[in-house]
Design a protein around this motif. Structure first.
Motif, mmCIF file in Angstrom:
data_model
loop_
_atom_site.group_PDB
_atom_site.id
_atom_site.type_symbol
_atom_site.label_atom_id
_atom_site.label_comp_id
_atom_site.label_asym_id
_atom_site.label_seq_id
_atom_site.Cartn_x
_atom_site.Cartn_y
_atom_site.Cartn_z
ATOM 1 N N ASP A 140 45.550 89.482 -21.279
ATOM 2 C CA ASP A 140 44.484 90.293 -21.815
ATOM 3 C C ASP A 140 44.797 90.649 -23.251
ATOM 4 O OD1 ASP A 140 45.734 93.127 -22.005
ATOM 5 O OD2 ASP A 140 46.154 92.578 -19.928
ATOM 6 N N ILE A 141 43.792 91.048 -23.999
ATOM 7 C CA ILE A 141 43.946 91.286 -25.431
ATOM 8 C C ILE A 141 44.826 92.497 -25.710
ATOM 9 C CG2 ILE A 141 41.953 92.797 -25.724
ATOM 10 C CD1 ILE A 141 42.954 89.822 -27.999
ATOM 11 N N SER A 142 44.915 93.421 -24.754
ATOM 12 C CA SER A 142 45.777 94.601 -24.920
ATOM 13 C C SER A 142 47.230 94.185 -25.085
ATOM 14 C CB SER A 142 45.641 95.533 -23.714
ATOM 15 O OG SER A 142 44.292 95.802 -23.415
ATOM 16 N N LEU A 143 47.662 93.168 -24.327
ATOM 17 C CA LEU A 143 49.043 92.711 -24.392
ATOM 18 C C LEU A 143 49.308 91.887 -25.643
ATOM 19 C CD1 LEU A 143 49.691 91.843 -20.644
ATOM 20 C CD2 LEU A 143 50.533 93.794 -21.953
ATOM 21 N N LEU A 144 48.275 91.288 -26.204
ATOM 22 C CA LEU A 144 48.459 90.627 -27.494
ATOM 23 C C LEU A 144 48.770 91.665 -28.561
ATOM 24 C CD1 LEU A 144 48.436 88.228 -29.386
ATOM 25 C CD2 LEU A 144 45.938 88.415 -29.522
ATOM 26 N N GLU A 145 48.147 92.815 -28.461
ATOM 27 C CA GLU A 145 48.441 93.890 -29.398
ATOM 28 C C GLU A 145 49.894 94.354 -29.256
ATOM 29 O OE1 GLU A 145 46.453 98.070 -30.961
ATOM 30 O OE2 GLU A 145 46.158 97.434 -28.884
ATOM 31 N N VAL A 146 50.391 94.383 -28.025
ATOM 32 C CA VAL A 146 51.792 94.742 -27.789
ATOM 33 C C VAL A 146 52.708 93.710 -28.437
ATOM 34 C CG1 VAL A 146 53.585 95.026 -26.040
ATOM 35 C CG2 VAL A 146 51.311 95.999 -25.657
ATOM 36 N N ALA A 147 52.352 92.427 -28.270
ATOM 37 C CA ALA A 147 53.172 91.343 -28.821
ATOM 38 C C ALA A 147 53.226 91.376 -30.339
ATOM 39 C CB ALA A 147 52.637 89.989 -28.353
ATOM 40 N N THR A 148 52.205 91.984 -30.952
ATOM 41 C CA THR A 148 52.172 92.075 -32.414
ATOM 42 C C THR A 148 52.671 93.434 -32.898
ATOM 43 O OG1 THR A 148 49.874 92.849 -32.395
ATOM 44 C CG2 THR A 148 50.242 90.471 -32.568
ATOM 45 N N ASN A 149 53.410 94.140 -32.029
ATOM 46 C CA ASN A 149 53.995 95.434 -32.390
ATOM 47 C C ASN A 149 52.933 96.470 -32.779
ATOM 48 O OD1 ASN A 149 56.743 94.281 -32.230
ATOM 49 N ND2 ASN A 149 56.120 93.187 -34.081
ATOM 50 N N GLY A 150 51.793 96.401 -32.082
ATOM 51 C CA GLY A 150 50.733 97.384 -32.300
ATOM 52 C C GLY A 150 49.883 97.145 -33.525
ATOM 53 N N SER A 151 49.907 95.923 -34.046
ATOM 54 C CA SER A 151 49.133 95.626 -35.254
ATOM 55 C C SER A 151 47.678 95.334 -34.887
ATOM 56 C CB SER A 151 49.749 94.432 -35.995
ATOM 57 O OG SER A 151 49.025 94.155 -37.177
ATOM 58 N N THR A 152 46.892 96.399 -34.714
ATOM 59 C CA THR A 152 45.493 96.257 -34.322
ATOM 60 C C THR A 152 44.695 95.446 -35.333
ATOM 61 O OG1 THR A 152 45.564 98.384 -33.173
ATOM 62 C CG2 THR A 152 43.398 97.534 -33.757
ATOM 63 N N LYS A 153 44.958 95.673 -36.612
ATOM 64 C CA LYS A 153 44.226 94.964 -37.663
ATOM 65 C C LYS A 153 44.417 93.458 -37.531
ATOM 66 C CE LYS A 153 43.981 94.431 -42.698
ATOM 67 N NZ LYS A 153 44.539 94.897 -44.005
ATOM 68 N N ASP A 154 45.651 93.020 -37.306
ATOM 69 C CA ASP A 154 45.913 91.581 -37.198
ATOM 70 C C ASP A 154 45.274 90.989 -35.945
ATOM 71 O OD1 ASP A 154 47.428 91.106 -39.562
ATOM 72 O OD2 ASP A 154 49.153 92.083 -38.644
ATOM 73 N N VAL A 155 45.282 91.757 -34.843
ATOM 74 C CA VAL A 155 44.659 91.264 -33.613
ATOM 75 C C VAL A 155 43.151 91.117 -33.802
ATOM 76 C CG1 VAL A 155 44.190 91.769 -31.185
ATOM 77 C CG2 VAL A 155 46.454 92.218 -32.128
ATOM 78 N N LEU A 156 42.527 92.081 -34.475
ATOM 79 C CA LEU A 156 41.091 91.983 -34.735
ATOM 80 C C LEU A 156 40.781 90.794 -35.638
ATOM 81 C CD1 LEU A 156 40.135 95.746 -35.211
ATOM 82 C CD2 LEU A 156 39.413 94.221 -33.358
ATOM 83 N N ASN A 157 41.623 90.549 -36.632
ATOM 84 C CA ASN A 157 41.424 89.376 -37.485
ATOM 85 C C ASN A 157 41.555 88.099 -36.664
ATOM 86 O OD1 ASN A 157 40.956 90.807 -39.842
ATOM 87 N ND2 ASN A 157 43.123 90.834 -40.434
ATOM 88 N N PHE A 158 42.514 88.073 -35.735
ATOM 89 C CA PHE A 158 42.683 86.924 -34.848
ATOM 90 C C PHE A 158 41.423 86.695 -34.024
ATOM 91 C CE2 PHE A 158 43.706 85.655 -30.459
ATOM 92 C CZ PHE A 158 44.222 84.386 -30.679
ATOM 93 N N MET A 159 40.843 87.783 -33.483
ATOM 94 C CA MET A 159 39.635 87.652 -32.675
ATOM 95 C C MET A 159 38.453 87.186 -33.522
ATOM 96 S SD MET A 159 40.414 87.956 -29.642
ATOM 97 C CE MET A 159 38.706 87.524 -29.313
ATOM 98 N N ARG A 160 38.406 87.591 -34.772
ATOM 99 C CA ARG A 160 37.316 87.133 -35.647
ATOM 100 C C ARG A 160 37.441 85.639 -35.913
ATOM 101 N NH1 ARG A 160 38.701 92.178 -38.333
ATOM 102 N NH2 ARG A 160 37.136 93.758 -37.796
ATOM 103 N N TYR A 161 38.693 85.169 -36.053
ATOM 104 C CA TYR A 161 38.903 83.725 -36.194
ATOM 105 C C TYR A 161 38.433 82.999 -34.929
ATOM 106 C CZ TYR A 161 41.664 83.897 -40.522
ATOM 107 O OH TYR A 161 42.075 84.046 -41.828
#
Length: 258
Positions: A140-161
């Motif tokens: 789930d996307i919540s765990l991707l945020e964990v994998a990125t050390n809580g970098s919400t901005k980067d996860v959102l950019n990933f989802m936009r890609y």
């Protein structure tokens, strides 16, 4: 028993106009939001089964599964109980499984780690894009945020890609999000951003009236549409019941609609 599939599919508008051949509409983002009290896993399993169903043209439909939450054996065991053999689907190339359980992006290059992940997804889509209906599942996307050390901005950019793949290749994207972990503080902007990207939002929640012996919770489906050039949402609410032992959909009780 076809009734449960029909109710959920009707709510999601997964129909190609033929009564005997129902399939997902391409180019959509589906967001499954759940909470501790009512897991949305059964919705995910239901959708995976339907996308891999023999009734959905077997020669041109594949699922690209990006798994952060569970190993392949977990999904395979559950889907087998629902009559869908994931191991066989992976063997015949209808299922591409990305095991991301051990993903950890380095502190100094989170963006680079996500770009590499997107590159792998994009490459898989491109390779299979010829006459293919591709569904990308992220659990789930919540765990991707964990994998990125809580970098919400980067996860959102990933989802936009990833969202660009819906227009470029007509992919359908399914995202699972544990909404209750963002229920307070500034972090709630993250689910709001994902809801903005989504065309369909599915929420599993406890019953407003409390516990019931024969109903496990409430399923709300918000299906965004376009009316006279403006974006509008039309929601459908169903009370649901499912087999906890097999973690699969048993049947849906039709409830109030709005």
């Amino acid at each position: 028993m076809n009734r449960p599939t029909t109710l959920l599919d009707d709510a999601l508008s997964f129909d190609d106009g033929e009564s005997n051949s129902r399939r997902p509409q391409n180019g959509r983002v589906v967001l499954v939001e759940d909470c501790v009290e009512t897991s949305g896993a059964f919705v995910l399993h239901h959708l995976i089964k339907r996308f891999l169903s023999p009734n959905v043209s077997s020669s041109d439909s594949i699922v690209l599964f990006v798994a952060f939450a569970q190993p392949f054996s977990h999904y395979d065991r559950i889907l087998r109980k629902m009559g869908c053999n994931l191991a066989a689907q992976r063997e015949n190339k209808r299922l591409l499984f990305f095991d991301m359980l051990m993903l950890e992006c380095p502190d100094d290059d989170v963006e680079g780690g996500l770009i590499a992940l997107f590159g792998n997804i994009q490459k898989a889509v491109e390779v299979n894009s010829s006459n293919k209906n591709i569904t990308i599942v992220i659990d789930d996307i919540s765990l991707l945020e964990v994998a990125t050390n809580g970098s919400t901005k980067d996860v959102l950019n990933f989802m936009r890609y990833c969202h660009t793949l819906t227009t470029q290749f007509g992919c359908t994207i399914i995202i699972v999000l544990h909404e209750d972990i963002y229920s307070s503080g500034d972090g709630f902007t993250f689910p709001l951003q994902l809801e903005y990207l989504a065309d369909i939002i599915i929420k599993t929640e406890p019953l407003i009236t409390g516990l019931a012996a024969d109903v496990h919770g409430q399923l709300t489906v918000l299906n965004k549409g376009t009316l006279d050039g403006f974006r509008s949402s039309k929601g459908k609410i169903h009370n649901f019941h499912y087999k906890i032992k097999e973690n699969s959909v048993d049947y849906f009780y039709p409830g109030s609609r709005s």
